[in-house]
Design a protein around this motif. Sequence first.
Motif, PDB file in Angstrom:
ATOM      1  N   ARG A   1       4.842  -5.636  -7.078  1.00 28.37           N
ATOM      2  CA  ARG A   1       3.592  -5.849  -6.190  1.00 28.37           C
ATOM      3  C   ARG A   1       2.692  -4.425  -6.130  1.00 28.37           C
ATOM      4  O   ARG A   1       3.442  -3.287  -5.632  1.00 28.37           O
ATOM      5  N   ALA A   2       1.581  -4.286  -6.783  1.00 26.07           N
ATOM      6  CA  ALA A   2       0.804  -3.034  -6.896  1.00 26.07           C
ATOM      7  C   ALA A   2      -0.622  -3.373  -6.080  1.00 26.07           C
ATOM      8  O   ALA A   2      -1.454  -4.077  -6.401  1.00 26.07           O
TER       9      ALA A   2
ATOM     10  N   GLN B   1      12.196 -10.504 -20.590  1.00 25.15           N
ATOM     11  CA  GLN B   1      11.761 -11.076 -19.413  1.00 25.15           C
ATOM     12  C   GLN B   1      11.173 -10.245 -18.519  1.00 25.15           C
ATOM     13  O   GLN B   1      11.198  -9.476 -17.677  1.00 25.15           O
ATOM     14  N   PRO B   2       9.705 -10.232 -18.815  1.00 25.70           N
ATOM     15  CA  PRO B   2       8.919  -9.570 -18.057  1.00 25.70           C
ATOM     16  C   PRO B   2       8.722  -9.745 -16.442  1.00 25.70           C
ATOM     17  O   PRO B   2       9.118 -11.048 -16.187  1.00 25.70           O
ATOM     18  N   PRO B   3       8.529  -8.811 -15.533  1.00 25.80           N
ATOM     19  CA  PRO B   3       8.297  -9.323 -14.304  1.00 25.80           C
ATOM     20  C   PRO B   3       7.133 -10.025 -13.966  1.00 25.80           C
ATOM     21  O   PRO B   3       6.055 -10.060 -14.652  1.00 25.80           O
ATOM     22  N   ALA B   4       7.135 -10.772 -12.746  1.00 24.24           N
ATOM     23  CA  ALA B   4       5.878 -11.229 -12.215  1.00 24.24           C
ATOM     24  C   ALA B   4       5.220 -10.009 -11.417  1.00 24.24           C
ATOM     25  O   ALA B   4       5.758  -9.555 -10.748  1.00 24.24           O
ATOM     26  N   TYR B   5       3.911  -9.754 -12.241  1.00 24.84           N
ATOM     27  CA  TYR B   5       3.383  -8.471 -12.049  1.00 24.84           C
ATOM     28  C   TYR B   5       1.875  -8.875 -11.073  1.00 24.84           C
ATOM     29  O   TYR B   5       1.090  -9.487 -11.729  1.00 24.84           O
ATOM     30  N   LEU B   6       2.197  -8.646  -9.832  1.00 25.55           N
ATOM     31  CA  LEU B   6       1.033  -9.210  -8.988  1.00 25.55           C
ATOM     32  C   LEU B   6       0.073  -7.758  -8.719  1.00 25.55           C
ATOM     33  O   LEU B   6       0.510  -6.775  -8.153  1.00 25.55           O
ATOM     34  N   VAL B   7      -1.002  -7.643  -8.862  1.00 26.33           N
ATOM     35  CA  VAL B   7      -2.038  -6.496  -8.616  1.00 26.33           C
ATOM     36  C   VAL B   7      -3.214  -7.021  -7.809  1.00 26.33           C
ATOM     37  O   VAL B   7      -3.951  -7.891  -8.169  1.00 26.33           O
ATOM     38  N   ALA B   8      -3.120  -6.060  -6.677  1.00 28.75           N
ATOM     39  CA  ALA B   8      -4.248  -6.210  -5.747  1.00 28.75           C
ATOM     40  C   ALA B   8      -5.046  -5.062  -5.614  1.00 28.75           C
ATOM     41  O   ALA B   8      -4.761  -3.870  -5.568  1.00 28.75           O
ATOM     42  N   LEU B   9      -6.401  -5.212  -6.349  1.00 23.74           N
ATOM     43  CA  LEU B   9      -7.449  -4.103  -6.409  1.00 23.74           C
ATOM     44  C   LEU B   9      -8.523  -4.086  -5.309  1.00 23.74           C
ATOM     45  O   LEU B   9      -9.053  -4.906  -5.135  1.00 23.74           O
ATOM     46  N   ASP B  10      -8.602  -2.937  -4.561  1.00 26.69           N
ATOM     47  CA  ASP B  10      -9.687  -2.926  -3.724  1.00 26.69           C
ATOM     48  C   ASP B  10     -11.012  -3.049  -4.534  1.00 26.69           C
ATOM     49  O   ASP B  10     -11.165  -2.369  -5.627  1.00 26.69           O
ATOM     50  N   GLN B  11     -11.823  -3.649  -3.809  1.00 26.89           N
ATOM     51  CA  GLN B  11     -13.308  -4.050  -4.634  1.00 26.89           C
ATOM     52  C   GLN B  11     -14.106  -2.741  -5.167  1.00 26.89           C
ATOM     53  O   GLN B  11     -14.544  -2.705  -6.300  1.00 26.89           O
ATOM     54  N   SER B  12     -13.786  -1.461  -4.355  1.00 24.95           N
ATOM     55  CA  SER B  12     -14.270  -0.398  -4.661  1.00 24.95           C
ATOM     56  C   SER B  12     -13.937   0.084  -6.120  1.00 24.95           C
ATOM     57  O   SER B  12     -14.648   0.711  -6.796  1.00 24.95           O
ATOM     58  N   VAL B  13     -12.637  -0.388  -6.374  1.00 20.67           N
ATOM     59  CA  VAL B  13     -12.158   0.384  -7.859  1.00 20.67           C
ATOM     60  C   VAL B  13     -13.109  -0.058  -8.909  1.00 20.67           C
ATOM     61  O   VAL B  13     -13.180   0.530  -9.909  1.00 20.67           O
ATOM     62  N   LEU B  14     -13.854  -1.132  -8.895  1.00 22.31           N
ATOM     63  CA  LEU B  14     -14.687  -2.024 -10.056  1.00 22.31           C
ATOM     64  C   LEU B  14     -15.742  -0.973 -10.164  1.00 22.31           C
ATOM     65  O   LEU B  14     -16.369  -0.832 -11.157  1.00 22.31           O
ATOM     66  N   TYR B  15     -16.439  -0.256  -8.908  1.00 17.33           N
ATOM     67  CA  TYR B  15     -17.402   0.345  -8.996  1.00 17.33           C
ATOM     68  C   TYR B  15     -17.330   2.065  -9.112  1.00 17.33           C
ATOM     69  O   TYR B  15     -18.076   2.783  -9.131  1.00 17.33           O
ATOM     70  N   ARG B  16     -15.959   2.393  -9.519  1.00 17.02           N
ATOM     71  CA  ARG B  16     -15.605   3.820  -9.670  1.00 17.02           C
ATOM     72  C   ARG B  16     -15.588   3.765 -11.277  1.00 17.02           C
ATOM     73  O   ARG B  16     -14.161   3.710 -11.737  1.00 17.02           O
TER      74      ARG B  16
ATOM     75  N   PHE C   1       0.003   1.636  -3.105  1.00 14.19           N
ATOM     76  CA  PHE C   1       1.659   1.598  -3.143  1.00 14.19           C
ATOM     77  C   PHE C   1       2.246   0.535  -4.135  1.00 14.19           C
ATOM     78  O   PHE C   1       1.148  -0.403  -4.387  1.00 14.19           O
ATOM     79  N   SER C   2       3.473   0.598  -4.564  1.00 11.45           N
ATOM     80  CA  SER C   2       3.953  -0.298  -5.429  1.00 11.45           C
ATOM     81  C   SER C   2       5.225  -0.774  -4.835  1.00 11.45           C
ATOM     82  O   SER C   2       5.947   0.217  -4.226  1.00 11.45           O
TER      83      SER C   2
ATOM     84  N   LEU D   1       2.271  -6.364   4.331  1.00  9.59           N
ATOM     85  CA  LEU D   1       0.664  -5.810   4.171  1.00  9.59           C
ATOM     86  C   LEU D   1       0.184  -6.286   2.837  1.00  9.59           C
ATOM     87  O   LEU D   1      -0.768  -6.937   2.804  1.00  9.59           O
ATOM     88  N   PHE D   2       1.077  -6.342   1.709  1.00  7.60           N
ATOM     89  CA  PHE D   2       0.503  -7.035   0.475  1.00  7.60           C
ATOM     90  C   PHE D   2       0.137  -8.401   0.483  1.00  7.60           C
ATOM     91  O   PHE D   2      -0.770  -8.663   0.097  1.00  7.60           O
ATOM     92  N   ASP D   3       1.005  -9.024   1.151  1.00 13.21           N
ATOM     93  CA  ASP D   3       0.670 -10.597   1.505  1.00 13.21           C
ATOM     94  C   ASP D   3      -0.479 -10.848   2.120  1.00 13.21           C
ATOM     95  O   ASP D   3      -1.237 -11.665   1.776  1.00 13.21           O
ATOM     96  N   LEU D   4      -0.743  -9.836   3.226  1.00 17.78           N
ATOM     97  CA  LEU D   4      -1.811 -10.200   3.850  1.00 17.78           C
ATOM     98  C   LEU D   4      -3.023  -9.879   3.039  1.00 17.78           C
ATOM     99  O   LEU D   4      -4.131 -10.586   3.031  1.00 17.78           O
ATOM    100  N   LEU D   5      -2.824  -8.853   2.247  1.00 20.03           N
ATOM    101  CA  LEU D   5      -4.412  -8.435   1.305  1.00 20.03           C
ATOM    102  C   LEU D   5      -4.446  -9.474   0.307  1.00 20.03           C
ATOM    103  O   LEU D   5      -5.505 -10.016   0.032  1.00 20.03           O
ATOM    104  N   TRP D   6      -3.304 -10.056  -0.201  1.00 27.79           N
ATOM    105  CA  TRP D   6      -3.571 -11.163  -1.157  1.00 27.79           C
ATOM    106  C   TRP D   6      -4.063 -12.370  -0.781  1.00 27.79           C
ATOM    107  O   TRP D   6      -4.850 -12.959  -1.176  1.00 27.79           O
ATOM    108  N   GLN D   7      -3.719 -12.780   0.465  1.00 27.82           N
ATOM    109  CA  GLN D   7      -4.348 -13.932   1.236  1.00 27.82           C
ATOM    110  C   GLN D   7      -5.791 -13.684   1.517  1.00 27.82           C
ATOM    111  O   GLN D   7      -6.593 -14.756   1.453  1.00 27.82           O
ATOM    112  N   GLN D   8      -6.263 -12.343   1.572  1.00 26.43           N
ATOM    113  CA  GLN D   8      -7.524 -12.354   2.032  1.00 26.43           C
ATOM    114  C   GLN D   8      -8.451 -11.876   0.655  1.00 26.43           C
ATOM    115  O   GLN D   8      -9.665 -11.692   0.823  1.00 26.43           O
ATOM    116  N   SER D   9      -7.941 -11.710  -0.239  1.00 27.08           N
ATOM    117  CA  SER D   9      -8.567 -11.561  -1.568  1.00 27.08           C
ATOM    118  C   SER D   9      -9.497 -12.789  -2.162  1.00 27.08           C
ATOM    119  O   SER D   9      -9.245 -13.752  -1.853  1.00 27.08           O
ATOM    120  N   PHE D  10     -10.500 -12.468  -3.108  1.00 27.29           N
ATOM    121  CA  PHE D  10     -11.090 -13.458  -3.743  1.00 27.29           C
ATOM    122  C   PHE D  10     -10.046 -14.056  -4.629  1.00 27.29           C
ATOM    123  O   PHE D  10      -8.849 -13.559  -4.976  1.00 27.29           O
TER     124      PHE D  10
END
Length: 298
Positions: free
Chosen positions: A116-117, A167-182, A225-226, A261-270
């Motif tokens: 989880r990243a 057997q790759p991992p389940a790779y979950l990525v949460a990016l803050d929206q601001s990353v798209l505009y930098r 964090f990861s 914290l990651f779960d909270l961010l994931w739930q509130q994401s698009f």
Amino acid sequence: MATQGSPAVARHRLRLALRKAREAKDLTQGEVAASLDWSLSKLQRIEGGENSISATDTRALLQILGVTDGPTVEALVNDARQARKRSTWDEPRFREFLTPAMKALVEFESHARVIRAFQTVLVPGPLQTPELARHVISSWSDELSEEERAVRLEFRLSRRQVLARPQPPAYLVALDQSVLYRDVGGPAVFASQLRQLLADLRGGRIELRIVPFRVPAIVALGLPFSVMSLDGDDDSVLYRESHLVDELVTTPEKVRRHLQLFDLLWQQSFSKEESERLLEERVARLLEAPDQAPTRST
């Protein structure tokens, strides 16, 4: 570059087993250390993953802890031996330029079942294109030598191999929206980076969510964090980094807090679909930009 074995993972696996066995016997660290005529600090460092332990000491400790099953003992003794070996990244040409946390990070990534990243500034290292990674590393020219930048770049690009594991991992990525505009590296480089993210998402190599601007800053603007989970959430390690410092954290309470914290961010994401649409729209805008030259990092 593949990781041949993993001293860091072996040490982690061993320390968890030793602590679990001690707690099952309802013994304190002081009682166990006294039984072996060890200092308390020696056992604390072993259980904390700071120090390795010899095969002989491992057998003696397991005897005190009541672990006598033959296969279990041999597996843990083998972990003790593996933990004392050097990894690929301990070779002289790498050792000087990589932090201990970096070297452990790539070992845990290579063995994790779930990664989880969360990122607030950049695309996570294993998912960066060579062009973007090169631009990011080059921005440290005032602080890192050319040789160090070359090693750091090789290290970063090697981390993508985690997606190519049998057997790759389940790779979950949460990016803050601001990353798209930098648009790191300039419109062309960053558009290529976002297209690579889209390809990884559509190819099932990652799951990705964009964390909206509306998520409160107190939640979304912490350190990137990861969390790498080996055999489940209870067997996880945390990697955090800031501008000049990085660390690998194994304290259960801290790791658990970041998982929450990651779960909270994931739930509130698009949603997945909305996140994909935002990436597509940003790529289109970047490709329309009149100036496609790379931007200089400051």
